[in-house]
Design an enzyme around this catalytic site. Structure first.
Site, PDB file in Angstrom:
ATOM      1  N   CYS A   2      -3.208  -5.434  -0.778  1.00 42.51           N
ATOM      2  CA  CYS A   2      -2.794  -6.781  -0.074  1.00 42.51           C
ATOM      3  C   CYS A   2      -1.783  -6.879   0.814  1.00 42.51           C
ATOM      4  CB  CYS A   2      -1.996  -7.460  -1.393  1.00 42.51           C
ATOM      5  SG  CYS A   2      -3.213  -7.670  -2.875  1.00 42.51           S
ATOM      6  N   ARG A  27      -5.017  -3.054   4.417  1.00 48.26           N
ATOM      7  CA  ARG A  27      -4.379  -3.126   3.185  1.00 48.26           C
ATOM      8  C   ARG A  27      -5.066  -3.808   2.113  1.00 48.26           C
ATOM      9  NH1 ARG A  27       0.908  -2.073   3.435  1.00 48.26           N
ATOM     10  NH2 ARG A  27       1.368  -2.812   1.511  1.00 48.26           N
ATOM     11  N   TRP A  73      -6.531  -7.572  -1.896  1.00 45.41           N
ATOM     12  CA  TRP A  73      -7.628  -6.578  -2.523  1.00 45.41           C
ATOM     13  C   TRP A  73      -7.388  -6.934  -3.965  1.00 45.41           C
ATOM     14  CZ3 TRP A  73      -7.388  -2.587  -6.147  1.00 45.41           C
ATOM     15  CH2 TRP A  73      -8.454  -1.569  -5.813  1.00 45.41           C
ATOM     16  N   ASN A  99       1.955  -9.480  -3.859  1.00 42.33           N
ATOM     17  CA  ASN A  99       1.348  -8.261  -3.666  1.00 42.33           C
ATOM     18  C   ASN A  99       1.913  -7.278  -4.953  1.00 42.33           C
ATOM     19  OD1 ASN A  99       0.398  -5.684  -3.076  1.00 42.33           O
ATOM     20  ND2 ASN A  99       1.667  -5.175  -1.272  1.00 42.33           N
ATOM     21  N   GLY A 100       1.118  -7.005  -5.744  1.00 41.12           N
ATOM     22  CA  GLY A 100       1.717  -6.239  -6.947  1.00 41.12           C
ATOM     23  C   GLY A 100       0.635  -6.784  -8.049  1.00 41.12           C
ATOM     24  N   GLU A 480     -11.634  17.739   1.465  1.00 44.32           N
ATOM     25  CA  GLU A 480     -11.462  16.632   2.098  1.00 44.32           C
ATOM     26  C   GLU A 480     -12.580  15.993   2.910  1.00 44.32           C
ATOM     27  OE1 GLU A 480      -9.369  14.645   2.662  1.00 44.32           O
ATOM     28  OE2 GLU A 480      -9.401  14.002   4.820  1.00 44.32           O
ATOM     29  N   LYS A 484     -13.940  12.364   2.897  1.00 47.49           N
ATOM     30  CA  LYS A 484     -14.346  11.579   4.145  1.00 47.49           C
ATOM     31  C   LYS A 484     -15.679  11.005   4.376  1.00 47.49           C
ATOM     32  CE  LYS A 484     -11.267  11.007   5.274  1.00 47.49           C
ATOM     33  NZ  LYS A 484      -9.857  11.100   4.963  1.00 47.49           N
ATOM     34  N   GLU A 487     -16.228   8.258   1.485  1.00 48.24           N
ATOM     35  CA  GLU A 487     -15.553   6.904   1.614  1.00 48.24           C
ATOM     36  C   GLU A 487     -16.048   5.844   2.732  1.00 48.24           C
ATOM     37  OE1 GLU A 487     -11.209   6.833   2.432  1.00 48.24           O
ATOM     38  OE2 GLU A 487     -11.343   8.738   3.321  1.00 48.24           O
ATOM     39  N   HIS A 503     -21.775  28.587 -10.787  1.00 47.82           N
ATOM     40  CA  HIS A 503     -21.401  28.033 -12.370  1.00 47.82           C
ATOM     41  C   HIS A 503     -21.948  26.750 -12.605  1.00 47.82           C
ATOM     42  CE1 HIS A 503     -19.177  31.646 -12.790  1.00 47.82           C
ATOM     43  NE2 HIS A 503     -18.665  31.595 -11.513  1.00 47.82           N
ATOM     44  N   LYS A 602      -5.977   0.663   2.571  1.00 50.56           N
ATOM     45  CA  LYS A 602      -5.420   2.044   3.241  1.00 50.56           C
ATOM     46  C   LYS A 602      -4.221   2.329   2.300  1.00 50.56           C
ATOM     47  CE  LYS A 602      -4.326   4.609   6.953  1.00 50.56           C
ATOM     48  NZ  LYS A 602      -5.279   5.552   6.882  1.00 50.56           N
TER      49      LYS A 602
END
Ligand code: M6R
Length: 607
Positions: A2, A27, A73, A99-100, A480, A484, A487, A503, A602
């Site tokens: 947010c 955000r 968000w 926000n929260g 990583e 990438k 996402e 395995h 983000k």
């Protein structure tokens, strides 16, 4: 998560609110809204979807000398116009953005309903607006204090009251807020990027601070009404850095910025002639550093992967045992703090709540935690006991790219510094520094291959499962790379230690599985060759990232992306680049929203 903006001043604030929200859209981007105050009347506009959707609903003549805005968000309540912020009180006189998460909102809501308040949304945040109305007995500021004292959870809140047009109230507990000091106006936002085009003077609020902001001044107190002195900081970033320039996406721009951002991460921090590094922000005397005999690293997502690379560097170059923790796990695990231990909290944004709370837990136990952050003045940067800024410049795309390589550079510097305090010779240190200084140029040569990488991405883009395999220091690189790809393109991908595939994961391999090997010429090269042959025998589609001139690998795989040779321990700085580009081009081929992938934000400021 947010984004919040607010303004009070002489100008009409609508453009600032909308543009500021666009800067903060990374955000959260499921819905947005603004509320402006004009002639003691609040006007509120909210809409699901991107900010342009909300913007298109604004009447041409909206005026307000103060106002608040929010990009959401969703955490509590689905994505609807009603759940979007700002939220109004029942009488329409108070408006808030939040926000929260308000953890006790159910209890508060039931009490308010019993008192006759009617709710329009299912969001936890709406209780704040209702409480302001309920607690108001002639003084907005007092009502704000009383309301905050009833809230459990985390928040950054900005509130406006229709009958008091001269000030806004702001409160922070767990969610970042920063003031921007303008010329005859004051801004407030979740981060400085919202107002960077207007002012570079910023005041960072701390947790448990409340601020009353006027157009030309502000008063900060804690929750006991005790006044707090605040420093005005000058922001180093330029607004221009927040533009895409000629790139189609921020992600691509940020990938291409890496030669410069890596050079910035080591600039002024190397002592080339004696083969070591100097990191002034550590706040530690040489004697204190010399006493450290084990390291802990706390982080999430890409920063966690950077920490894993860091652990290989620290163990190899400085012989320091290093444990890397996923922040959301370690903070609930009653972490063991060993003696002579030093912790790092690694975070691009410096606001990731799990990393911040894990850091506090280590500090509570008496541990020393250093921050490795990009955003100057962020919560982790301020609350840590010292640290190193990575200086990547603003990273806007949700997918982190340049921050990763800058974080690796900082770990390299720290490992060389610690290595030189322990067993590393001056000769070895000098060599390593020389190798590091060649990295930007080598990165440039990889970026020149972007067309070839785009072709490879196109060829495999239709396939549904990717495997990325590596060993040693290339193992976190493949983790990583897989993060990438998933996402930005929503394609399932796994990053695995190549030695582990027998395995289990090798069962996934068939003729529709692209398997990407990261295989620099290091001591594990032959082992990787065996792994490649195992996968080849099972019909996988093989792609390799290897060093220039590696004919052995070329002869085994379908597609090759070559990167220049470097000191093997530095290879992650190079091998990750083609894989970032490949993710980007796969996502582009699939028509994904690359800079703002679905369901993500983000800066993850809620647990
Ligand atoms: O700001 P931080 O580095 O603390 O963020 C941690 C993760 O949320 C972040 O790296 C996330 O995984 C990125 N979207 C990865 O590209």
């Amino acid at each position: 998560m947010c984004g919040i903006v607010g303004y009070i001043g002489k100008e009409n604030c609508v453009n600032f609110l909308v543009e500021g929200l666009k800067r903060l859209e990374y955000r959260g981007y499921d819905s947005s809204g603004i509320c402006v105050l004009n002639e003691k009347k609040l006007s509120c506009y909210k809409k699901t979807g991107k900010i342009v959707n909300m913007e298109s609903t604004l009447p041409s003549e909206v005026i307000g000398k103060s106002g608040i805005g929010h990009t959401r968000w969703a955490t509590h309540g689905e994505v609807t116009d009603a759940n979007a912020h700002p939220h109004l009180s029942a009488n329409g006189k108070f408006a808030i953005v939040h926000n929260g998460i308000i953890e006790n909102y159910q209890v508060l809501r039931e009490k308010l309903i019993a008192d006759g308040f009617e709710f329009k949304s299912t969001s936890d945040s709406e209780v704040i607006a209702m409480l302001l109305e309920k607690n108001f007995s002639g003084n907005f500021e007092k009502a704000f204090y009383q309301t905050l004292s009833l809230l459990e959870g985390t928040y950054g809140i900005v509130a406006v009251f229709a009958d008091e047009p001269d000030y806004l109230m702001v409160g922070r507990k767990g969610s970042p807020l920063v003031l921007g000091i303008g010329d005859g106006c004051t801004f407030v936002a979740s981060d400085v990027s919202a107002f960077l085009g207007h002012t570079k003077q910023a005041v960072y609020l701390e947790d448990n601070e409340i601020c009353k902001i006027y157009a030309d001044s502000f008063i900060t107190t804690d929750f006991t009404l005790e006044k707090k002195q605040k420093e005005i900081a000058t922001i180093e970033w330029d607004a221009i850095e927040l533009d895409k320039k000629d790139y189609q996406h921020f992600m691509l721009k940020e990938i291409f910025e890496q030669p410069e951002s890596v050079a910035r991460a080591y600039a002024g921090r190397i002592l080339a002639d004696i083969g070591t590094a100097k990191l002034g922000g550590l706040n530690m005397e040489p004697r204190e550093l010399a006493a450290v005999d084990n390291i802990g690293i706390i982080a999430c997502g890409t920063s966690y992967h950077a920490g894993l690379v860091g652990s290989y560097l620290l163990e190899e170059l400085a012989r320091l045992q290093t444990v890397v923790h996923i922040a959301s796990e370690i903070r609930y695990k009653n972490p063991i703090l060993r003696r002579n231990s030093l912790q790092f909290a690694v975070s691009q944004s410096g606001e990731t709540i799990d990393t911040l709370l894990a850091m506090r837990e280590f500090q509570r136990k008496g541990g020393k935690v250093l921050g490795v952050c990009n955003v100057v003045g962020s919560s982790i940067a301020r609350e840590s006991d010292g640290g190193v800024y990575v200086h990547s410049g603003p990273e806007v795309a949700v997918a982190s790219t340049k921050a990763f390589t800058s974080q690796l550079t900082v770990f390299l510097l720290f490992s060389i510094l610690m290595g030189r305090m322990r067993d590393m010779s001056q000769y070895r240190g000098v060599q390593l520094i020389e190798d590091l200084q060649q990295i930007p140029q080598k990165m440039e040569s990889i970026l020149k291959k972007s067309e070839q990488i785009a072709e490879i991405a196109k060829k495999y883009a239709g396939l549904n499962n990717f495997l990325f395999l590596g060993r040693g220091i290339s193992y976190p690189v493949v983790m990583e790379a897989a993060l990438k790809l998933k996402e930005v393109s929503y394609v399932h991908s796994e990053g695995y230690a190549a030695g582990e595939i027998k395995h289990g994961p090798i069962a996934l391999v068939d003729k529709n599985t692209p398997v990407v090997f990261v295989v620099p010429q290091d001591h594990l090269h032959d082992k990787m060759v065996s792994n490649i042959q195992e996968v080849k025998a099972r019909g996988g589609r093989l792609i390799a990232v290897c060093n220039e001139g590696d004919e052995k690998i070329r002869s085994l795989v379908e597609d090759v992306i070559e990167v220049p040779k470097t000191e093997p321990l530095f290879s992650p700085l190079l091998t990750i680049l083609p894989l970032q580009l490949m993710s980007y081009y796969v996502a582009k081929e699939l028509g994904c929203d690359i800079d703002q992938p679905r369901n993500l934000a983000k800066s993850v400021t809620v647990e």
